[in-house]
Scaffold this motif. Sequence first.
Motif, short mmCIF file in Angstrom:
data_model
loop_
_atom_site.label_atom_id
_atom_site.label_comp_id
_atom_site.label_asym_id
_atom_site.label_seq_id
_atom_site.Cartn_x
_atom_site.Cartn_y
_atom_site.Cartn_z
N SER A 55 25.39 12.91 42.80
CA SER A 55 25.73 12.49 41.59
C SER A 55 24.38 13.20 41.15
N ARG A 56 24.72 12.94 40.18
CA ARG A 56 23.21 13.39 39.42
C ARG A 56 22.96 12.39 37.78
N LEU A 57 21.78 12.45 37.34
CA LEU A 57 21.52 12.02 36.51
C LEU A 57 21.87 12.36 34.62
N TYR A 58 22.83 11.75 33.96
CA TYR A 58 22.91 12.25 33.19
C TYR A 58 21.61 12.47 32.55
N LEU A 59 22.17 13.76 31.90
CA LEU A 59 20.78 14.54 30.79
C LEU A 59 21.60 14.81 29.53
N SER A 60 20.98 14.38 28.84
CA SER A 60 21.69 14.35 27.04
C SER A 60 21.25 16.26 27.12
N ALA A 61 21.71 16.93 25.89
CA ALA A 61 22.06 18.35 25.44
C ALA A 61 20.32 18.54 25.13
N ASP A 62 20.13 18.00 24.56
CA ASP A 62 18.67 18.30 24.15
C ASP A 62 17.68 18.72 25.00
N ILE A 63 17.55 17.48 26.15
CA ILE A 63 16.81 17.19 27.45
C ILE A 63 17.54 18.42 28.31
N ARG A 64 18.44 18.77 28.45
CA ARG A 64 19.40 20.36 29.26
C ARG A 64 18.62 21.45 28.25
N ARG A 65 17.79 21.65 27.22
CA ARG A 65 18.13 22.56 26.71
C ARG A 65 16.50 22.81 26.31
N GLY B 137 21.52 32.84 37.60
CA GLY B 137 21.48 32.76 39.09
C GLY B 137 19.74 32.62 39.07
N GLN B 138 18.96 33.32 38.67
CA GLN B 138 17.61 33.09 38.72
C GLN B 138 17.21 31.89 38.20
N ILE B 139 17.30 31.66 36.86
CA ILE B 139 17.92 30.19 36.35
C ILE B 139 18.29 29.26 36.65
N ALA B 140 19.28 29.27 37.34
CA ALA B 140 19.72 28.10 38.35
C ALA B 140 18.92 27.51 38.67
N VAL B 141 18.48 28.54 39.87
CA VAL B 141 17.72 28.71 41.43
C VAL B 141 16.60 27.94 40.57
N ALA B 142 16.22 28.52 39.27
CA ALA B 142 14.87 27.22 39.62
C ALA B 142 14.55 26.17 39.39
N MET B 143 16.01 26.02 37.92
CA MET B 143 15.76 24.93 38.08
C MET B 143 16.54 23.77 38.98
N GLY B 144 16.52 24.32 40.35
CA GLY B 144 17.11 23.58 40.95
C GLY B 144 18.71 23.69 41.53
N GLY B 145 19.40 24.58 40.98
CA GLY B 145 20.47 24.65 41.69
C GLY B 145 20.91 25.62 42.31
#
Length: 60
Positions: A2-12, A34-42
């Motif tokens: 489960s992941r906390l819901y984040l608004s589109a503005d916050i994700r952006r 891929g680098q962006i995803a990993v850096a964001m914790g994905g």
Amino acid sequence: MSRLYLSADIRRAETIATVIGLAARCDPAEITTGQIAVAMGGRSVESTPDNAKDEQSGNA
């Protein structure tokens, strides 16, 4: 997972901050999603022949 819901503005905003941080350390033209995803914790999913077939058939 489960992941906390984040608004589109916050994700952006988080994505932009992550990309700026990566650009400070390496050539911006070489930054991958891929680098962006990993850096964001994905996690990054490498492209394989099986993934490419799934994407072409719409099963991704």
